[in-house]
Design a protein around this motif. Structure first.
Motif, PDB file in Angstrom:
ATOM      1  N   ASP A 281       0.860  -1.185   0.000  1.00 35.65           N
ATOM      2  CA  ASP A 281       0.000   0.000   0.000  1.00 35.65           C
ATOM      3  C   ASP A 281       0.896   1.234   0.000  1.00 35.65           C
ATOM      4  OD1 ASP A 281       0.874   0.370   2.637  1.00 35.65           O
ATOM      5  OD2 ASP A 281      -0.956  -0.477   3.511  1.00 35.65           O
TER       6      ASP A 281
ATOM      7  N   ASP B  12       2.929  -4.632   3.323  1.00 37.72           N
ATOM      8  CA  ASP B  12       2.018  -4.744   4.460  1.00 37.72           C
ATOM      9  C   ASP B  12       2.568  -5.818   5.404  1.00 37.72           C
ATOM     10  OD1 ASP B  12      -0.033  -5.149   6.261  1.00 37.72           O
ATOM     11  OD2 ASP B  12      -1.630  -5.097   4.748  1.00 37.72           O
TER      12      ASP B  12
ATOM     13  N   ASP C 218       1.952  -6.307   8.569  1.00 35.92           N
ATOM     14  CA  ASP C 218       0.937  -6.942   9.421  1.00 35.92           C
ATOM     15  C   ASP C 218       0.318  -8.139   8.700  1.00 35.92           C
ATOM     16  OD1 ASP C 218       1.292  -5.210  11.558  1.00 35.92           O
ATOM     17  OD2 ASP C 218      -0.248  -3.803  10.859  1.00 35.92           O
ATOM     18  N   ARG C 219       0.018  -7.956   7.439  1.00 34.28           N
ATOM     19  CA  ARG C 219      -0.520  -9.051   6.628  1.00 34.28           C
ATOM     20  C   ARG C 219       0.502 -10.183   6.529  1.00 34.28           C
ATOM     21  NH1 ARG C 219      -3.958  -9.331   2.101  1.00 34.28           N
ATOM     22  NH2 ARG C 219      -4.111 -11.513   1.445  1.00 34.28           N
TER      23      ARG C 219
ATOM     24  N   ARG D  41       7.394  -0.194   9.568  1.00 39.06           N
ATOM     25  CA  ARG D  41       7.303  -1.467   8.848  1.00 39.06           C
ATOM     26  C   ARG D  41       8.685  -2.062   8.593  1.00 39.06           C
ATOM     27  NH1 ARG D  41       2.339  -1.101   4.413  1.00 39.06           N
ATOM     28  NH2 ARG D  41       0.661  -0.857   5.955  1.00 39.06           N
TER      29      ARG D  41
END
Length: 396
Positions: A147, A152, A154-155, A192
């Motif tokens: 994104d 991502d 977390d994904r 991240r």
């Protein structure tokens, strides 16, 4: 036909995947190349490289043209180490291997780390030529979306936890372009980056960091993952293609000494003495920090011209990430088939790269296209986006 070497006309080469380079169609004369992820012609140091070659041969005679090569060749490695140190990456000489561009580095890494059982995590979308390389070695992938803040994580963590609980294989390698990603132009956020490094330790995988665009920041440069790597899990791939000239084919890989030793054993081309010595001679006379600043400023102006033209000429339904560096703008136009539309765009006089080439599942890229602002001038950007916007609007 030579009877000693008969070949049937019916013989076909069978590929499990499309042959490399299918994303690059033949362009008609005069086409505005919004597909070209190349340095700007006016910013490519042709004269300086010419002078470097002349100086090199005048001073060293045939040495750079021989197998063993020029005494300047080790200087190139020292220069690369200094540039890495400026960005927080301290690397010993035996922890770095100079390669024929970033693609050779990625291929060598894949050759020693991957096999048919190896699971690779890739970004979705990702650099199409890296995907082509990995597909030569394995068919096992986890595709994790990007994104506006990059991968991502977390994904990724949830997918890894689910696989761990189910007793499924965990990844051996994750490939990422965290800074000004190709094709999206996005930057992985600092949080991240930290999260990804934690996951690499928790789930025991290595990270291939492709940093081809990392120096081309319009404002502050992101901190490389390698600079944050306390456990030596990051294999760093760098390149001078985007900041000097891609035809010089100068890249490198930095990592643990044992890894670099293995890579060097598999690198059977004896190096590239003339190109490496020429680059070293060029860098002797170049204020590289000033050069990078000049490139970043010029590409920022081109980027702003492209996003302004997109706002002016594309339908309101279209969306894109506004880049903070690099070469690319990633555009989403709901309802189109970007691959099917390409020939119409070429006939109109403008090119782009359809999004399907950047995904493991090509269907995910149907409504996306990658535009490059690096190679063309601002007049061409405006006209190219106008032409492309007309093609898109007429379709819709």
């Amino acid at each position: 036909m030579n009877e000693k070497f008969p070949l049937s006309k019916d013989i076909r080469l069978v590929f499990k995947h499309d042959p490399p380079g299918q994303w690059l169609p033949k362009l008609p004369p005069g086409c505005i190349k919004l597909s070209a992820g190349y340095p700007a012609p006016e910013l490519t140091p042709s004269q300086e490289l010419k002078e470097a070659v002349a100086r090199l041969l005048d001073e060293e005679g045939d040495a750079p043209l021989q197998y063993i090569g020029s005494p300047r060749t080790p200087e190139l490695k020292q220069y690369i180490r200094k540039r890495m140190a400026v960005r927080g990456m301290e690397t010993a000489a035996d922890e770095l291997l100079v390669t024929a561009g970033a693609c050779q580095a990625i291929d060598l890494i894949a050759r020693i780390l991957l096999d048919e059982e190896a699971l690779v995590v890739i970004e979705s979308p990702t650099y199409m030529e890296a995907l082509e390389i990995f597909q030569n070695y394995t068919e096992q992938y986890l595709s994790i979306p990007i994104d506006e803040n990059g991968l991502d994580t977390d994904r990724l963590e949830q997918v890894l936890l689910d696989r761990q609980r189910a007793g499924q294989a965990l990844p051996r390698v994750l490939y990422t372009i965290p800074s000004f990603q190709n094709p999206t132009g996005t930057v992985m956020s600092l949080d991240r980056r930290k999260h990804l490094l934690r996951l690499a330790g928790d789930f025991d995988f290595l990270i291939i960091e492709d940093d081809a665009y990392g120096e081309l920041a319009f404002e502050e440069r992101p901190v490389p993952l390698k600079a944050m790597d306390a456990d030596n899990r990051v294999i760093y791939v760098g390149s001078l293609s985007k900041v000097v000239a891609p035809g010089m084919r100068i890249g490198w890989v930095a990592g643990a000494e044992e890894l670099i030793t293995l890579l060097s054993w598999f690198k059977k081309d004896l190096g590239h003495p003339f190109g490496e010595a020429t680059m070293a001679a060029f860098l002797e006379k170049t204020n590289f920090a000033d050069r990078v600043d000049r490139l970043s400023g010029a590409y920022k102006e081109k980027s702003e011209a492209m996003t302004a033209a997109l706002k002016k000429h594309f339908p309101e339904s279209a969306s894109w990430y506004t880049p903070d560096g690099g070469y690319f703008v990633w555009v989403h136009v709901p309802g189109i088939d970007a691959a099917a539309l390409l020939q119409t765009a070429l006939d109109a006089g403008v090119s782009y790269v359809p999004g399907k080439y950047f995904f493991l599942d090509e269907r995910e890229g149907r409504e996306f296209l990658r535009l490059s602002f690096s190679y063309v001038n601002e007049t061409e950007i405006e006209e190219g986006i106008r032409l492309l916007g007309k093609v898109v609007s007429e379709l819709k």
